[in-house]
Write an enzyme that holds these catalytic residues in place. Structure first.
Site, short mmCIF file in Angstrom:
data_model
loop_
_atom_site.label_atom_id
_atom_site.label_comp_id
_atom_site.label_asym_id
_atom_site.label_seq_id
_atom_site.Cartn_x
_atom_site.Cartn_y
_atom_site.Cartn_z
N PHE A 88 1.61 9.09 4.29
CA PHE A 88 1.83 9.60 2.94
C PHE A 88 1.45 8.49 1.97
CE2 PHE A 88 4.23 10.12 -0.95
CZ PHE A 88 3.99 11.44 -1.27
N LYS A 122 7.86 0.95 -6.18
CA LYS A 122 9.26 1.25 -5.89
C LYS A 122 10.17 0.05 -6.20
CE LYS A 122 8.62 5.14 -2.73
NZ LYS A 122 9.36 6.15 -3.48
N ASP A 171 -0.51 -0.08 2.61
CA ASP A 171 0.32 0.63 1.64
C ASP A 171 1.77 0.20 1.87
OD1 ASP A 171 1.96 2.38 0.26
OD2 ASP A 171 0.83 4.17 0.77
#
Length: 407
Positions: free
Chosen positions: A141, A255, A226
């Site tokens: 994802f 984040k 990532d």
């Protein structure tokens, strides 16, 4: 409850259910409009690394907002320069490294896609065409923008928006599949999460990341990691790749870097730092003084308080504590990014039961509960989590036939 739900249904796009109207938070706790209190062990999906309303976060926002919150990208600011230097140091890029500041993980990953295209363009003369193939891993994802969605193999996310970017090849989570992909394609880059959070906190097979580094180097492709979910100390190291002793060509982060303030970054190593040039990319809000100041304060506090030690210690404590609970078959992840594997496909029911008992977790798959609490948690929060989570598991287990408890 009815009033705010009706407002949401009337005014917000229907993109997912909303469980409560949260109005305030402190530490690892949040309150809803009816003053119900919840223990937040999801942390805004691995975002609120210092919890809610932390004094360091509040002070950084207040101080910077009182001086300079935004300037155009025609200018630099002291906070922007400081966060770029800090990220280079924490990632270990050396002098040649460079940082691009964005607003989210998806934006950072979009920038990484463009980095791969610039790298691939270098082969047009020697190979007769530019390289455009990007390898991704099953279960990945990378975001919901059109570019990052193209790198996300899950059909439910991607199919409504086809056609996706071409030349994205999905490899299985095996070294054999990885080697086969490199022998079959002229690869520009491989984009991979060291731990796949949305897939259920799935760890890559032993040696997978190291072999990916060997193959990308051998085939002159970029290795792009990532670390939107795993970076900024979430796994107990500043970046998960540091646990593997692997050096990428680029890494994306977001984040926890802003502890709740929207911020993302692409950090490059070595020759990859020279690919972008003026005019190829930018962002109106990327690297603005306010976001940069917050990130400096957050990362600086994690450093000064040695919070990575707490991340590792509390992560181990949590993984051990849940193994004795009903329906728990094991755990995955590292630090405070933990997947709790269930023995039955009832994660959705467990999440709902936890919410009813004032505990926030989530269910990325049918048989995994994900937790990503604040780096500041201690014994009190863990004891409260185990009590509430255990009660939720017990409630669900009582309604299921033939449950076999783990030994």
């Amino acid at each position: 409850m009815r009033e705010w739900s009706e407002d949401a249904a009337r005014d917000l796009m229907s993109l997912g259910g909303r469980l409560a109207l949260l109005t305030r938070g402190e530490g690892s706790w949040v309150w809803d409009a009816d003053e119900n209190r919840y223990l937040d062990f999801l942390g805004g999906i691995a975002v609120n690394c210092l919890g809610h309303a932390h004094p360091v976060f509040v002070d950084a926002v207040s101080r910077q907002a009182a001086t300079l919150s935004h300037v155009s990208n025609y200018f630099a600011s002291p906070a922007q320069l400081e966060i770029a230097a800090r990220l280079k140091r924490l990632a270990g890029t050396g002098e040649q490294g460079r940082v691009y500041l964005a607003n989210s993980g998806a934006e950072a990953n979009e920038t990484a896609i463009k980095l791969s295209r610039l790298h691939g363009a270098r082969f047009a003369e020697t190979e007769g065409r530019a390289r455009t193939t990007i390898l991704v891993v099953e279960g990945a994802f990378h975001g919901r923008t059109m570019g990052t969605l193209s790198l996300t193999p899950k059909a439910a996310y991607r199919d409504p928006f086809q056609p996706a970017l071409p030349d994205v090849v999905t490899v299985e989570r095996s070294i054999e599949s990885l080697e086969s992909a490199f022998s079959s394609h002229a690869v520009a880059a491989m984009v991979v999460e060291p731990i796949q959070g949305e897939a259920g906190v799935v760890e890559l097979p032993a040696g997978f990341l190291g072999r990916a580094r060997e193959l990308t180097t051998e085939h002159d492709a970029l290795l792009i990691l990532d670390e939107v979910q795993t970076g900024s100390g979430r796994t107990g190291e500043w970046f998960a790749f540091q646990r593997e002793a692997v050096t990428p060509d680029a890494v994306t982060v977001a984040k926890s870097i802003g502890a709740g303030f929207p911020l993302g970054a692409l950090i490059t190593f070595g020759a990859a730092s020279d690919l972008f040039y003026p005019g190829t990319h930018n962002s109106t809000f990327g690297g603005n003084p306010l976001a940069s100041a917050v990130a400096n304060a957050v990362l600086g506090h994690i450093e000064s308080e040695n919070l990575l030690e707490n991340v590792n210690a509390r992560g181990a404590q949590l993984r051990e504590a849940v193994l004795s609970l009903p329906l728990v078959g094991g755990t995955s992840g590292a630090g405070l990014l933990i997947g709790i594997r269930l023995t039955q496909p009832v994660a959705g029911q467990v999440r709902a039961a936890a919410h009813e008992r004032g505990l926030i977790v989530n269910a990325p798959t049918d048989d995994v509960i994900r937790i990503a609490p604040a780096y500041t948690i201690g014994d009190d929060e863990i004891d409260e989590f185990v009590t509430r989570f255990g009660a939720a598991l017990t409630a669900v287990a009582q309604n299921l036939p033939d449950i076999k408890e783990p030994k």
